[in-house]
Design a protein around this motif. Structure first.
Motif, PDB file in Angstrom:
ATOM      1  N   THR A 125       0.825  -1.210   0.000  1.00 28.34           N
ATOM      2  CA  THR A 125       0.000   0.000   0.000  1.00 28.34           C
ATOM      3  C   THR A 125       0.858   1.258   0.000  1.00 28.34           C
ATOM      4  O   THR A 125       0.351   2.345  -0.227  1.00 28.34           O
ATOM      5  CB  THR A 125      -0.921   0.021   1.224  1.00 28.34           C
ATOM      6  N   ALA A 126       2.138   1.113   0.308  1.00 29.56           N
ATOM      7  CA  ALA A 126       3.024   2.275   0.296  1.00 29.56           C
ATOM      8  C   ALA A 126       4.436   1.817  -0.043  1.00 29.56           C
ATOM      9  O   ALA A 126       4.854   0.749   0.390  1.00 29.56           O
ATOM     10  CB  ALA A 126       3.012   2.968   1.649  1.00 29.56           C
ATOM     11  N   VAL A 127       5.150   2.613  -0.857  1.00 28.98           N
ATOM     12  CA  VAL A 127       6.548   2.310  -1.183  1.00 28.98           C
ATOM     13  C   VAL A 127       7.308   3.628  -1.106  1.00 28.98           C
ATOM     14  O   VAL A 127       6.942   4.602  -1.754  1.00 28.98           O
ATOM     15  CB  VAL A 127       6.678   1.729  -2.607  1.00 28.98           C
ATOM     16  N   SER A 128       8.330   3.656  -0.258  1.00 25.39           N
ATOM     17  CA  SER A 128       9.052   4.920  -0.079  1.00 25.39           C
ATOM     18  C   SER A 128      10.541   4.646   0.089  1.00 25.39           C
ATOM     19  O   SER A 128      10.948   3.866   0.940  1.00 25.39           O
ATOM     20  CB  SER A 128       8.490   5.624   1.166  1.00 25.39           C
ATOM     21  N   LYS A 129      11.350   5.310  -0.736  1.00 23.27           N
ATOM     22  CA  LYS A 129      12.794   5.076  -0.612  1.00 23.27           C
ATOM     23  C   LYS A 129      13.394   6.118   0.330  1.00 23.27           C
ATOM     24  O   LYS A 129      12.837   7.212   0.503  1.00 23.27           O
ATOM     25  CB  LYS A 129      13.451   5.130  -1.986  1.00 23.27           C
ATOM     26  N   SER A 130      14.495   5.759   0.950  1.00 26.29           N
ATOM     27  CA  SER A 130      15.128   6.735   1.828  1.00 26.29           C
ATOM     28  C   SER A 130      16.644   6.591   1.779  1.00 26.29           C
ATOM     29  O   SER A 130      17.177   5.519   1.478  1.00 26.29           O
ATOM     30  CB  SER A 130      14.623   6.577   3.262  1.00 26.29           C
TER      31      SER A 130
END
Ligand SMILES: Nc1ncnc2c1ncn2[C@@H]1O[C@H](COP(=O)(O)OP(=O)(O)OP(=O)(O)O)[C@@H](O)[C@H]1O
Ligand SMILES: [Mg+2]
Lengths: 230, 384
Positions: free
Chosen positions: B86-91
């Protein structure tokens, strides 16, 4: 005349360890459309004999042949079917179903036979109820009518499937003499009208004399067998 | 068949007291079962949600000593298209030191794209002052760190990178993620700022994700890991929260145990009342048999009674149980008015509970049914 019911060499022995023999080698033929009385002292084996005739009980030895069918090797369910279609019972204690009305009680053997009731069956039930003079109370629960009425309801119930044999065990056991007379007149009327065979147990000699044939049981044996010619 | 139905219904109708008693028993049993089951489910869902609702549930990190890896657009695309995520976030994260008045504080500097990160951390909601960093050199700090350092929005301060270089940054926002350890250590900026500060252009240290079915996070992680290149691996919340999980498992087990015993008590109740009823009705069964009813129908009479009682009782029970849950979640509240345990209803659980209750009550009428089929009419006729 044809025999509707034949008993051949019937023994009945109760108990496993202490054996009591109640019926001894009974041979008996009942003719179609006849009206038979069975008398005998208390404990002589009348009810035992009748339960065997009605396939409710099994004899220890011997054969019961109903309408040409030997019942000895029938399964429980086949016996139930035979009972439902050819025999009407009137028990001493009426045995109506208290959860059902008079009309429903009278229809019960029909429902068992056909799974449902149709207009024709209801008409026949109403006719029989009328015959036993219960029209006024036909929609009462069977517990909400008098003992004599219950007994007449049981008679109507025994007739609904138009059985060829009607077995009655002391059907007037606890009725006054006037009601008893009325009930017997009714049985004879039905015997005439539907040509059904009657086998009636009674301890009352006067009542027994209303039958065409009187069979007396003494200590598990047939002691006298009298046919009256009318 | 129809005959057996008719007689069964009539028997139930004519002994109303008994019928009501059994239905009441099933109703109470099923409602307690559904109430407790839903309550504990709701409790667990809200507990899990509080614990991991605002954190990464499956994280893709480097599997080698080198913690940085190249941004792989193809991988990001396939993760974004993954139905389960439901969410994909790179850091781009790195440890660093914050210096202020000659004192240094260890921090974790995290660069992320807030558009994606918001789906996990919901910073819009967690912001307690200022704004979310948007241009170069801007950061936001946790509430606790801001308090410790006595900083104000708009202040600038310096950061020492692991390489030893000094970078000036500006405080533009303050957040509160409700976890003190995070509030004291995370310095958040855009990924671009992070790239500049640490000189790691085009590289990241983690891809954080959230999943639809949190309890299947471990399985999803395994599946995702299969598609990763050798230098990457996954971590999921389940392996990092074993204590919480074993607590939940214990809770579920005790909940099941309660449910099983409630059901058992109900079953014994039905079975005994029906067993009594077959004795009470033995006269009627005897008469019916003398009149020629078949053994199958004679036993169906009691099976149908069990079935009818089960259907009525379990539907009433389910309604009552759901009602109780509604009442509980609406009226048992925290001081701030939010419900202590949020209303949670698993239709599958309710459906299965109803089915089991119906099955069980039908099954418990099996003994009386067998008794009925074995009953010999002669016993009744002879003994009056
Ligand atoms: N299960 C049983 N075990 C042992 N003896 C039995 C059993 N049932 C009946 N009997 C005996 O069988 C005999 C015949 O009983 P039955 O009921 O046929 O008599 P009856 O002629 O109908 O008597 P009544 O006029 O009193 O009804 C009696 O002596 C009775 O005690
Ligand atoms: Mg007798």
């Amino acid at each position: 005349m044809d025999n509707i019911l034949e008993l051949k060499g019937i023994d009945k022995i109760y108990g496993d360890k202490v054996k009591t023999q109640v019926l001894f080698n009974i041979d008996l033929n009942i003719e179609k459309s006849s009206f038979n009385s069975i008398i005998g002292e208390s404990g002589s084996g009348k009810s035992t004999l009748m339960n065997i005739m009605g396939t409710l009980d099994k004899p220890s030895n011997g054969d019961v042949i109903i309408n040409g069918t030997n019942t000895t090797n029938l399964s429980r369910d086949e016996m139930a079917e035979l009972r439902n279609e050819t025999i009407g019972f009137i028990f001493q204690f009426h045995y109506l179903l208290p959860e059902f009305t008079v009309l429903e009680n009278v229809l019960m053997p029909y429902r068992i036979k056909n799974g449902r009731v149709d207009k024709e069956a209801i008409d026949r039930a109403k006719y029989l109820i009328d015959k036993v003079e219960l029209s006024k109370v036909k929609n009462n629960l069977s517990t909400n009518i008098s003992g004599g009425q219950q007994q007449r309801a049981a008679i109507a119930r025994a007739l609904i499937n138009n059985p060829s044999i009607i077995l009655a065990d002391e059907p007037t056991g606890n009725l006054d003499s006037e009601t008893t007379d009325k009930a017997y007149r009714l049985l004879r009327e039905i015997n005439d009208e539907f040509k059904s065979t009657f086998i009636v147990i009674t301890h009352d000699k006067k009542v027994a004399e209303k039958g065409d044939r009187i069979i007396e049981i003494t200590d598990g044996k047939i002691s006298t067998d009298i046919r009256r010619n009318i | 068949m129809k005959l057996a139905w008719g007689i069964a219904l009539r028997f139930l109708k004519s002994s109303k007291g008994q019928t009501i008693l059994i239905v009441l028993g099933i109703t109470i049993g099923v409602s307690v079962q559904i109430f407790i089951g839903s309550l504990i489910d709701g409790l667990q869902v809200s507990l899990v949600d509080k614990t991991i609702g605002n954190s990464s549930q499956i994280t893709i990190v480097s599997s080698e000593r080198e913690q940085y890896f190249e941004v792989d657009e193809e991988l990001l695309n396939s993760l974004n298209e993954d139905e389960e995520l439901t969410a994909v976030s790179k850091s781009l994260d790195s440890s660093a030191f914050l210096t202020l008045d000659d004192e240094t504080y260890p921090v974790l500097f995290r660069g992320m794209e807030f558009k994606d990160a918001n789906k996990i951390y919901d910073f819009d909601d967690k912001l307690t002052g200022g704004k979310i960093p948007s241009s170069n050199g801007e950061v936001m700090l946790g509430k606790d760190l801001v308090e410790n350092l006595e900083l104000k929005i708009g202040d600038t301060f310096e950061l020492i990178t692991p390489e030893g270089s000094l970078e000036e940054i500006k405080l533009v926002g303050e957040y509160d993620l409700k976890v003190k350890a995070i509030n004291e250590s995370w310095v958040l900026s855009t990924i671009k700022t992070s790239e500049d500060v640490f000189d790691k252009e085009g590289q990241i240290t983690a891809i954080e994700t959230q999943v639809k079915d949190i309890f299947a996070a471990d399985e999803t992680a395994v599946r995702i890991e299969k598609g990763l290149s050798d230098n990457l691996e996954t971590e999921n919340w389940k392996e990092l929260n074993e204590e919480l999980l074993s607590g939940l498992t214990g809770q579920s087990a005790s909940s099941y145990l309660i449910q099983v015993f409630v059901l058992l008590a109900v079953l014994l109740g039905i079975a005994s009342v029906l067993a009594i009823s077959v004795v009470q009705k033995s006269r009627q069964i005897g008469i019916l048999k003398a009149m020629g009813i078949k053994n199958r129908d004679a036993s169906l009479i009691f099976l149908f009674q069990g079935l009818v009682l089960g259907i009525i009782g379990s539907i009433l029970g389910a309604s009552l149980g759901i009602g109780l849950n509604l009442v509980f979640s609406n009226f048992v509240t925290n001081p701030d008015g939010t419900s202590l345990i949020p209303f949670y209803l698993d239709y599958k659980f309710v459906g299965i509970s109803i089915l089991i209750a119906i099955l069980a009550s039908t099954l418990s009428s099996l003994i009386p049914a067998i008794k009925s089929s074995k009953l010999d009419p002669i016993e009744v006729i002879k003994n009056g």
